[in-house]
Design a protein around this motif. Structure first.
Motif, PDB file in Angstrom:
ATOM      1  N   ASP A 182       1.154  -1.271  -0.138  1.00 14.12           N
ATOM      2  CA  ASP A 182      -0.144   0.187  -0.182  1.00 14.12           C
ATOM      3  C   ASP A 182       1.041   0.957  -0.136  1.00 14.12           C
ATOM      4  OD1 ASP A 182      -2.751   1.326   0.623  1.00 14.12           O
ATOM      5  OD2 ASP A 182      -1.661   1.883   2.037  1.00 14.12           O
ATOM      6  N   ALA A 183       0.604   2.262  -0.809  1.00 16.29           N
ATOM      7  CA  ALA A 183       1.292   3.414  -1.015  1.00 16.29           C
ATOM      8  C   ALA A 183       2.123   4.719   0.313  1.00 16.29           C
ATOM      9  CB  ALA A 183       0.756   4.226  -2.442  1.00 16.29           C
ATOM     10  N   GLU A 184       0.722   4.510   0.563  1.00 14.61           N
ATOM     11  CA  GLU A 184       0.784   5.225   2.019  1.00 14.61           C
ATOM     12  C   GLU A 184       1.509   4.633   2.963  1.00 14.61           C
ATOM     13  OE1 GLU A 184      -1.840   7.341   6.046  1.00 14.61           O
ATOM     14  OE2 GLU A 184      -3.003   5.992   4.057  1.00 14.61           O
ATOM     15  N   VAL A 185       1.341   3.062   3.138  1.00 14.61           N
ATOM     16  CA  VAL A 185       2.525   2.426   4.643  1.00 14.61           C
ATOM     17  C   VAL A 185       3.615   2.179   3.686  1.00 14.61           C
ATOM     18  CG1 VAL A 185       2.513   0.118   4.950  1.00 14.61           C
ATOM     19  CG2 VAL A 185      -0.116   0.756   4.729  1.00 14.61           C
ATOM     20  N   ALA A 186       4.071   2.120   2.979  1.00 13.81           N
ATOM     21  CA  ALA A 186       4.798   2.217   2.067  1.00 13.81           C
ATOM     22  C   ALA A 186       5.844   3.392   2.093  1.00 13.81           C
ATOM     23  CB  ALA A 186       4.992   1.853   0.773  1.00 13.81           C
ATOM     24  N   LEU A 187       5.219   4.407   1.803  1.00 14.97           N
ATOM     25  CA  LEU A 187       5.688   5.609   1.914  1.00 14.97           C
ATOM     26  C   LEU A 187       5.828   5.907   4.076  1.00 14.97           C
ATOM     27  CD1 LEU A 187       3.353   7.831  -0.131  1.00 14.97           C
ATOM     28  CD2 LEU A 187       6.563   7.426  -0.522  1.00 14.97           C
ATOM     29  N   GLY A 188       5.134   5.625   4.557  1.00 13.96           N
ATOM     30  CA  GLY A 188       5.549   5.719   6.027  1.00 13.96           C
ATOM     31  C   GLY A 188       6.807   5.057   6.254  1.00 13.96           C
ATOM     32  N   GLN A 189       7.103   3.804   5.710  1.00 15.67           N
ATOM     33  CA  GLN A 189       8.138   2.745   6.029  1.00 15.67           C
ATOM     34  C   GLN A 189       9.361   3.614   5.760  1.00 15.67           C
ATOM     35  OE1 GLN A 189       6.141  -0.190   4.940  1.00 15.67           O
ATOM     36  NE2 GLN A 189       7.434  -1.826   6.101  1.00 15.67           N
ATOM     37  N   ILE A 190       9.009   4.313   4.544  1.00 14.97           N
ATOM     38  CA  ILE A 190      11.045   4.764   3.996  1.00 14.97           C
ATOM     39  C   ILE A 190      11.411   5.885   4.955  1.00 14.97           C
ATOM     40  CG2 ILE A 190      11.194   6.027   2.272  1.00 14.97           C
ATOM     41  CD1 ILE A 190       9.824   3.736   0.201  1.00 14.97           C
ATOM     42  N   ASP A 239      10.327   6.055   8.225  1.00 14.92           N
ATOM     43  CA  ASP A 239      10.484   5.906   9.199  1.00 14.92           C
ATOM     44  C   ASP A 239      12.145   5.348   8.749  1.00 14.92           C
ATOM     45  OD1 ASP A 239       8.556   6.761   9.986  1.00 14.92           O
ATOM     46  OD2 ASP A 239       7.978   4.289   9.983  1.00 14.92           O
ATOM     47  N   ALA A 240      12.418   4.345   8.248  1.00 14.22           N
ATOM     48  CA  ALA A 240      13.710   4.575   8.183  1.00 14.22           C
ATOM     49  C   ALA A 240      14.516   5.475   7.520  1.00 14.22           C
ATOM     50  CB  ALA A 240      13.963   3.130   6.198  1.00 14.22           C
ATOM     51  N   LEU A 241      14.285   6.929   7.157  1.00 12.84           N
ATOM     52  CA  LEU A 241      15.047   8.115   6.455  1.00 12.84           C
ATOM     53  C   LEU A 241      15.265   8.579   7.960  1.00 12.84           C
ATOM     54  CD1 LEU A 241      13.524   9.176   3.523  1.00 12.84           C
ATOM     55  CD2 LEU A 241      15.759   8.445   4.209  1.00 12.84           C
ATOM     56  N   ARG A 242      14.879   8.420   9.113  1.00 14.15           N
ATOM     57  CA  ARG A 242      14.491   8.975  10.057  1.00 14.15           C
ATOM     58  C   ARG A 242      15.425   8.137  11.239  1.00 14.15           C
ATOM     59  NH1 ARG A 242      10.648  13.073  11.753  1.00 14.15           N
ATOM     60  NH2 ARG A 242       9.115  13.172  10.161  1.00 14.15           N
ATOM     61  N   GLY A 243      15.321   7.070  10.919  1.00 11.70           N
ATOM     62  CA  GLY A 243      16.318   6.092  11.383  1.00 11.70           C
ATOM     63  C   GLY A 243      17.735   6.330  11.856  1.00 11.70           C
ATOM     64  N   MET A 244      17.321   6.867  10.549  1.00  8.88           N
ATOM     65  CA  MET A 244      19.541   6.904   9.894  1.00  8.88           C
ATOM     66  C   MET A 244      19.852   8.427  10.392  1.00  8.88           C
ATOM     67  SD  MET A 244      19.058   5.987   6.224  1.00  8.88           S
ATOM     68  CE  MET A 244      18.441   4.373   5.533  1.00  8.88           C
ATOM     69  N   GLY A 245      18.677   9.301  10.671  1.00 13.19           N
ATOM     70  CA  GLY A 245      18.812  10.926  11.550  1.00 13.19           C
ATOM     71  C   GLY A 245      18.230  11.500  10.514  1.00 13.19           C
ATOM     72  N   ILE A 246      17.709  11.363   9.303  1.00 13.92           N
ATOM     73  CA  ILE A 246      17.328  12.628   8.664  1.00 13.92           C
ATOM     74  C   ILE A 246      16.227  13.087   9.412  1.00 13.92           C
ATOM     75  CG2 ILE A 246      16.792  12.971   6.286  1.00 13.92           C
ATOM     76  CD1 ILE A 246      20.009  10.934   6.412  1.00 13.92           C
ATOM     77  N   ARG A 247      16.639  14.637   8.581  1.00 17.90           N
ATOM     78  CA  ARG A 247      14.973  15.450   9.021  1.00 17.90           C
ATOM     79  C   ARG A 247      13.881  16.136   8.277  1.00 17.90           C
ATOM     80  NH1 ARG A 247      15.258  11.357  12.302  1.00 17.90           N
ATOM     81  NH2 ARG A 247      15.207  11.750  14.290  1.00 17.90           N
ATOM     82  N   PRO A 248      12.737  16.351   8.835  1.00 14.72           N
ATOM     83  CA  PRO A 248      12.543  17.280   7.858  1.00 14.72           C
ATOM     84  C   PRO A 248      12.897  18.436   7.419  1.00 14.72           C
ATOM     85  CG  PRO A 248      11.056  16.411   8.864  1.00 14.72           C
ATOM     86  CD  PRO A 248      11.786  15.810   9.847  1.00 14.72           C
ATOM     87  N   PRO A 249      12.751  19.446   7.356  1.00 12.52           N
ATOM     88  CA  PRO A 249      13.224  21.171   6.455  1.00 12.52           C
ATOM     89  C   PRO A 249      12.800  21.324   8.159  1.00 12.52           C
ATOM     90  CG  PRO A 249      11.866  20.505   4.437  1.00 12.52           C
ATOM     91  CD  PRO A 249      11.685  19.372   5.824  1.00 12.52           C
TER      92      PRO A 249
END
Length: 650
Positions: free
Chosen positions: A346-354, A356-366
């Motif tokens: 599911d697109a919404e689920v998949a996008l949220g997972q991606i 979450d993975a980025l946030r786990g790497m320390g990436i943050r929003p603008p």
């Protein structure tokens, strides 16, 4: 047993539809439906209100019926039923079957079938000559390859389970149409009242839950997008889920990723969002210009991300395909995208997972600092994202400026002969017209506090409608999702019925706008569609982009023979034109609705230029006036309005 107490399989069928949450049935009756008609009348007599459940919407044409059911489902997110007549009614569903399949729209289609008994062995046995010639060996084969499920109803004892299984399949990804059919004797089988009372709701028959990416796939996609120099997301259908749009924009914001709308069927990205790169229908050179140097591509809910002979990515690009129901396109004869990973999720689920993975790497929003301990920034990822964010803003400004320039091309007067007629003709570009429609709709909706739904079936002018209406709200523009023309008029009736209070709640659309080509208008069976609009009081505005014929076949010819014999001749000579005297489309609607609809033609041949305004400014004033009046008629008088807009002829 008295007539008032006679219950049949048809009683159970309708009760099951109602208990399952189906509120509307779009119907075209025939010889196979006596028990259904009898049951509906019994309901009217026994009901205090005289109503039936589901509500019956009479449709003089089957394709319009299925298009209406599709529009209903698209506007509400709720499934509707369509009831048609044996093999001929099934065939008359026509191209709408393709549209609900490709558009992944859940619809339950029921068709009766000729009786199997011929000497009064059963109630409902053959008693009309047509029952022999309408009996075919495999009726469901007519539509099976477009359906998620086909099944025969054999008896009263199995009808409830047959309907619920079909609905469970129709509403599970990949959502789509299902087809049930039954011989007349089966639907005439008599039952007792206790059986009717035992029909239950859909408890125990849930739709399949949305699926997710594997943890490894989510990490791999996130890492690839982070490390890429020029990532891109290509989507067609994410906007079918409004909540998925928010998830898409959140991911795009974090990494400043451009988003390409490839043959969109919904509003996937608000026009004003910096990641919005425009719309492509993938003709040569029309794709996003960054495709050829993209090094990481997420293909998300997209039927076709590119056409290899027109534009294609680098062979070294890392490509990831995510689709909620059919990532390998099993419903297509041949389809392939060279990809590193292909996922059903599911697109919404998949996008949220991606994300979450980025946030786990320390990436943050603008606006939020990246966590240095969470990601190794030696590769300059944060710097690349910052640079890309600036480039996105610059590219978006350039896009807006290009659209503004196109919209400034004023209406113009073609001289006699050049206009294709003996008289001079006022005409205008689709860009100019859409900018006018956008301004008028914006003013009208602000003053009336309404929500607008646009149904786009402009075909050769698809990109102009998407680009120049500049949509912001998810769900505000939709298409059929397929390529069979004639969806929009019927869909507008269904969407209007679905948008009434009590059906959609907060998703009430008070203004529905149909934008169609002249070919799409005629394919839409306007004689039936506007009759239905009048009968069921479903007003909508129709803008006909009248370019004098089928432009798309001419464009297809030019794609193969750009300098061939047909490259310089008018559409009428190519046999794709409707000239020199094309129909008055607005008056077709007026006639079909017995004078209820309002219609006017805008542009086209004129005997005296002065009568239409001697200059472009005066004619623009007329454009504003006509479109404004049409909107007023729909909003205030609650009638259909049709504006036949004459563009330069093909």
């Amino acid at each position: 047993m008295s007539a008032s107490s006679t219950y049949t399989t048809s009683t159970l069928f309708l009760r099951t539809l109602s208990r399952a949450g189906i509120t509307h049935a779009f119907v075209n009756w025939g010889s196979d439906h006596p028990a259904l008609l009898e049951e509906l009348e019994r309901q009217r007599i026994e009901s205090a209100t005289g109503n039936t459940t589901p509500t019956v919407v009479t449709c003089p044409n089957e394709m319009v019926a299925l298009s209406a059911a599709q529009g209903f489902a698209q506007a509400t997110g709720k499934i509707a039923a369509v009831i048609v007549h044996v093999d001929v009614g099934t065939q008359a569903l026509a191209g709408a079957v393709h549209n609900v399949d490709r558009g992944r729209t859940p619809v339950l289609i029921y068709a009766g079938a000729s009786p199997f008994s011929a000497d009064s062995e059963h109630k409902g046995a053959r008693n009309e000559w047509i029952m022999w010639i309408q009996d075919i060996p495999d009726q469901s084969a007519i539509v099976r390859q477009y359906m998620r499920h086909t099944a025969q109803i054999y008896s009263a004892k199995t009808v409830e389970k047959s309907v619920k299984r079909a609905l469970q399949i129709a509403t599970s990804d990949p959502k789509g149409p299902v087809y049930l059919w039954a011989r007349r004797e089966a639907m005439e089988e008599e039952i007792d009242a206790v059986s009717v009372d035992l029909v239950a709701d859909m408890a125990g028959w849930p739709s399949v839950e949305p699926s997710a990416l594997s943890p490894q796939a989510a990490t791999n996609i996130a890492t690839a997008l982070l490390e890429a120099s020029s990532p891109v997301i290509i989507t067609s259908h994410v906007g079918r889920s409004k909540t998925a749009v928010s998830a898409l924009l959140s991911l795009a914001d974090i990494l400043a990723i451009p988003i390409v709308n490839a043959c969109p069927t919904a509003v996937n990205v608000p026009f004003s969002h910096p990641s919005y790169t425009g719309v492509t229908y993938m003709s040569p050179g029309s794709h996003w210009n960054g495709l050829t140097h993209a090094d990481a591509i997420l293909v998300l809910e997209c039927d076709l991300p590119w056409i290899l002979v027109n534009d294609k990515p680098l062979p070294s690009a890392r490509v990831f395909v995510v689709d909620s129901g059919d990532p390998l396109k099993l419903g297509v004869g041949y389809a392939h995208v060279n990809a590193e990973i292909v996922c059903r999720a599911d697109a919404e689920v998949a996008l949220g997972q991606i994300e979450d993975a980025l946030r786990g790497m320390g990436i943050r929003p603008p606006g939020e600092p990246w966590l240095r301990g969470g990601v190794n920034n030696d590769n300059g990822a944060e710097s690349r994202v910052s640079t890309r964010r600036i480039a996105l803003a610059d590219a978006h400004r350039a896009l807006v400026n290009a659209l503004d320039t196109a919209e400034r091309v004023p209406p113009y007067l073609l001289p006699a002969g050049q206009a294709g007629t003996a008289e001079p003709a006022f005409t205008f570009t689709a860009a100019r017209l859409m900018s006018t429609v956008r301004r008028v709709l914006s003013a009208a909706t602000l003053s009336h506090a309404t929500r607008t739904l646009v149904l786009n079936e402009a075909i050769s002018n698809y990109p102009s409608v998407w680009q120049h209406l500049r949509p912001e709200l998810p769900g505000s523009i939709i298409t059929s999702g397929g390529s069979s023309l004639g969806w929009a008029l019927g869909a507008a009736v269904g969407a209007s019925l679905g948008s009434r209070a009590g059906v959609t709640g907060s998703d009430l659309h008070e203004l529905i706008v149909v934008i169609v080509g002249d070919g799409s208008f005629m394919f839409g069976v306007p004689s039936s569609a506007y009759w239905m609009a009048h009968r069921y009081q479903t007003p909508f505005l129709t803008i006909v982009l009248n370019n004098g014929g089928w432009k798309s076949p001419k464009l297809s010819m030019l794609g193969v023979y750009p300098k061939g014999h047909g490259s310089s001749v008018p559409g009428a000579q190519l046999s794709v034109g409707f000239g020199p005297a094309s129909p008055d489309f607005s008056q077709i609607a007026v006639a079909a609705s017995a004078g209820w609809a309002w219609g006017e033609r805008l542009g086209g041949p004129i005997s005296s230029p002065a009568s239409e305004g001697s200059n472009e400014e005066t004619f623009q004033q007329k454009m504003d006036s006509v479109i404004s009046e049409a909107v007023r008629v729909v909003l205030e008088e609650k009638r259909c309005a049709v504006v036949d807009c004459v563009l330069e002829s093909i």
